[in-house]
Design a protein around this motif. Structure first.
Motif, PDB file in Angstrom:
ATOM      1  N   PHE A  13       0.835  -1.211   0.000  1.00  0.00           N
ATOM      2  CA  PHE A  13       0.000   0.000   0.000  1.00  0.00           C
ATOM      3  C   PHE A  13       0.865   1.255   0.000  1.00  0.00           C
ATOM      4  O   PHE A  13       0.534   2.249  -0.648  1.00  0.00           O
ATOM      5  CB  PHE A  13      -0.946   0.003   1.201  1.00  0.00           C
ATOM      6  N   GLU A  16       2.209   1.632  -3.521  1.00  0.00           N
ATOM      7  CA  GLU A  16       1.140   2.092  -4.412  1.00  0.00           C
ATOM      8  C   GLU A  16       0.847   3.575  -4.194  1.00  0.00           C
ATOM      9  O   GLU A  16       0.645   4.329  -5.158  1.00  0.00           O
ATOM     10  CB  GLU A  16      -0.122   1.269  -4.169  1.00  0.00           C
ATOM     11  N   SER A  17       0.843   4.019  -2.955  1.00  0.00           N
ATOM     12  CA  SER A  17       0.579   5.434  -2.689  1.00  0.00           C
ATOM     13  C   SER A  17       1.729   6.313  -3.184  1.00  0.00           C
ATOM     14  O   SER A  17       1.495   7.417  -3.694  1.00  0.00           O
ATOM     15  CB  SER A  17       0.335   5.667  -1.205  1.00  0.00           C
ATOM     16  N   ALA A  20       1.243   6.612  -6.915  1.00  0.00           N
ATOM     17  CA  ALA A  20       0.145   7.532  -7.215  1.00  0.00           C
ATOM     18  C   ALA A  20       0.570   8.986  -7.013  1.00  0.00           C
ATOM     19  O   ALA A  20       0.225   9.862  -7.818  1.00  0.00           O
ATOM     20  CB  ALA A  20      -1.062   7.207  -6.336  1.00  0.00           C
TER      21      ALA A  20
END
Length: 56
Positions: A13, A16-17, A20
């Protein structure tokens, strides 16, 4: 590699952040630089129209 994700399940996570966030910054920089180029060309064009050179 899967052992790393098994040991730290929140790592995916976080990755992924970060991805992004990078994409968001990249898109903002790309679009703002394009707007500056268009504005600069447009202002140069207006300057030429306002100050025509008279060859004499």
């Amino acid at each position: 590699m899967s052992d790393l994700f098994d040991e730290y399940p929140m790592l995916i996570f976080a990755l992924e952040s970060l991805l992004a966030l990078f994409l968001l910054v990249f898109i903002v920089v790309w679009t703002s630089s394009g707007k500056k180029k268009i504005t600069r060309a447009h202002s140069t064009e207006q300057h030429k129209q306002q100050n025509p050179q008279n060859p004499q």
